[in-house]
Design an enzyme around this catalytic site. Sequence first.
Site, mmCIF file in Angstrom:
data_model
loop_
_atom_site.group_PDB
_atom_site.id
_atom_site.type_symbol
_atom_site.label_atom_id
_atom_site.label_comp_id
_atom_site.label_asym_id
_atom_site.label_seq_id
_atom_site.Cartn_x
_atom_site.Cartn_y
_atom_site.Cartn_z
ATOM 1 N N ALA A 272 0.841 -1.197 0.000
ATOM 2 C CA ALA A 272 0.000 0.000 0.000
ATOM 3 C C ALA A 272 0.873 1.243 0.000
ATOM 4 C CB ALA A 272 -0.890 0.016 1.235
ATOM 5 N N TYR B 109 -5.918 8.152 3.144
ATOM 6 C CA TYR B 109 -5.171 6.929 3.461
ATOM 7 C C TYR B 109 -6.000 6.027 4.387
ATOM 8 C CZ TYR B 109 -1.913 3.903 5.926
ATOM 9 O OH TYR B 109 -1.310 2.816 6.510
ATOM 10 N N ASN C 104 1.996 2.625 15.780
ATOM 11 C CA ASN C 104 3.185 3.161 15.089
ATOM 12 C C ASN C 104 4.303 2.128 14.998
ATOM 13 O OD1 ASN C 104 1.571 5.520 15.742
ATOM 14 N ND2 ASN C 104 3.347 6.694 15.088
ATOM 15 N N GLY D 202 -3.871 17.131 11.073
ATOM 16 C CA GLY D 202 -4.344 15.746 11.122
ATOM 17 C C GLY D 202 -3.707 14.872 12.180
HETATM 18 N N1 UFG Z 1 6.563 14.116 14.405
HETATM 19 C C1 UFG Z 1 7.285 15.253 14.678
HETATM 20 N N2 UFG Z 1 8.257 15.641 13.809
HETATM 21 C C2 UFG Z 1 8.537 14.936 12.670
HETATM 22 C C3 UFG Z 1 7.786 13.779 12.392
HETATM 23 C C4 UFG Z 1 6.797 13.395 13.281
HETATM 24 O O1 UFG Z 1 7.077 15.929 15.694
HETATM 25 O O2 UFG Z 1 9.415 15.346 11.906
HETATM 26 C C5 UFG Z 1 5.512 13.707 15.347
HETATM 27 C C6 UFG Z 1 4.141 13.661 14.738
HETATM 28 O O3 UFG Z 1 3.544 14.919 14.815
HETATM 29 C C7 UFG Z 1 3.483 12.589 15.585
HETATM 30 C C8 UFG Z 1 4.619 11.658 15.995
HETATM 31 O O4 UFG Z 1 5.803 12.403 15.769
HETATM 32 O O5 UFG Z 1 2.958 13.167 16.732
HETATM 33 C C9 UFG Z 1 4.678 10.398 15.159
HETATM 34 O O6 UFG Z 1 4.655 10.751 13.785
HETATM 35 P P1 UFG Z 1 4.942 9.721 12.618
HETATM 36 O O7 UFG Z 1 4.866 10.473 11.332
HETATM 37 O O8 UFG Z 1 6.184 8.951 12.926
HETATM 38 O O9 UFG Z 1 3.748 8.693 12.745
HETATM 39 P P2 UFG Z 1 2.175 8.991 12.673
HETATM 40 O O10 UFG Z 1 1.683 8.800 14.064
HETATM 41 O O11 UFG Z 1 1.822 10.254 12.018
HETATM 42 O O12 UFG Z 1 1.751 7.881 11.615
HETATM 43 C C10 UFG Z 1 1.629 6.533 11.899
HETATM 44 C C11 UFG Z 1 1.844 5.717 10.647
HETATM 45 C C12 UFG Z 1 0.797 6.020 9.617
HETATM 46 C C13 UFG Z 1 -0.551 5.874 10.207
HETATM 47 C C14 UFG Z 1 -0.648 6.709 11.439
HETATM 48 C C15 UFG Z 1 -1.940 6.546 12.130
HETATM 49 O O13 UFG Z 1 3.102 5.975 10.113
HETATM 50 O O14 UFG Z 1 0.933 5.134 8.525
HETATM 51 O O15 UFG Z 1 0.355 6.334 12.361
HETATM 52 O O16 UFG Z 1 -2.223 7.713 12.841
HETATM 53 F F1 UFG Z 1 -1.499 6.256 9.335
#
Ligand code: UFG
Length: 325
Positions: free
Chosen positions: A77, A143, A172, A284
């Site tokens: 995906a 997504y 995560n 988001g």
């Molecule tokens: N974050 C930062 N700085 C960065 C990157 C991330 O502060 O440069 C924070 C984000 O705001 C978040 C946390 O770190 O609070 C984790 O972020 P990630 O991008 O590592 O992961 P996500 O929680 O956004 O995403 C994960 C999966 C996605 C899924 C999502 C579900 O990677 O595929 O969880 O919410 F859709």
Amino acid sequence: MSKKILVMGGAGYIGSHTVKHLAAKGYDCVVADNLVYGHREAVPAGVPFEKADLNDPSSLEALFSKYDFEAVLHFAAFAYVGESVTDPQKYYHNNVVGTLNLLAAMKNHGVKKIVFSSTCATYGEPQYTPMDEQHPQNPINPYGRTKLMIEQVFGDYAKAYGLKYIALRYFNAAGAAADGSIGEAHNPETHLIPLVLQAIQGKRPCIKIFGTDYPTPDGTCLRDYIHVEDLAEAHRLALEKLDQYSGYINLGTGVKTSVKEIISAAEKVTGKKCPVELAPRRAGDPAELYAAKGKGETVLGWMPTYMNIEDIIATAWKWEENRKY
Ligand code: UFG
């Protein structure tokens, strides 16, 4: 010839760790991947590799004609939440139409079992935490919607065609193989832990903390980081359960860790300072997302082994220091 397990997307991050785990447990896997984001080097030597694309039904037909599959693990995906907002067509075509193509090939060839990579992003903004599988599903980005659509398709195909399915809703995914052989290698990288480690290495100027005004103890977002090798084991257990159970299962540790705590843990593991910049919230991002313990344990008999964030980061660091792709 014994039946095989098709790992669609087996050259990607979670797929490749699952292939490694299955191979070590004696499973006969075939990896198929279009290599758009996957890495050929991530597939263990000795595991057959086929280039195939979900949006090219003829490549799927060739794959299913060549091998006799018992079941499919489907990881293939697109998974960039932000890109899914700016280019939803890419996501609906690959993640939804592509999966329908895969299910059609399975149906044509009498393959009735699938384990699917779903996500906590199908829940959307949390109405309560910790989140169990009964939490309402109102995804807030394309997504998450693509993954929810496929979950719903499974229910209908199960009733009509006898499909047996388990959709695993990951929180995560994090970390790398303990032996350092494979790890997380997204391009572009958007995930917190690899970005923090690369900032520590000086490969990036700094890590931007997206939001410090969340209603959490330190003002930064809380997430449930689950080690990729624990996810791999859960896929094997799901595969072994498909004759008795179809449904949806959360995969998380139930432990919540903030962005600032990730940075501190990474500094402790590496013994180096991480350059940090405070930045506005990323659109988001819910304040907190973490899983309720439950069906992983009761249905699959699965218990995550990595419960300490430093241990998870240590595996990611071992990988980052000696990356092979
Ligand atoms: N974050 C930062 N700085 C960065 C990157 C991330 O502060 O440069 C924070 C984000 O705001 C978040 C946390 O770190 O609070 C984790 O972020 P990630 O991008 O590592 O992961 P996500 O929680 O956004 O995403 C994960 C999966 C996605 C899924 C999502 C579900 O990677 O595929 O969880 O919410 F859709």
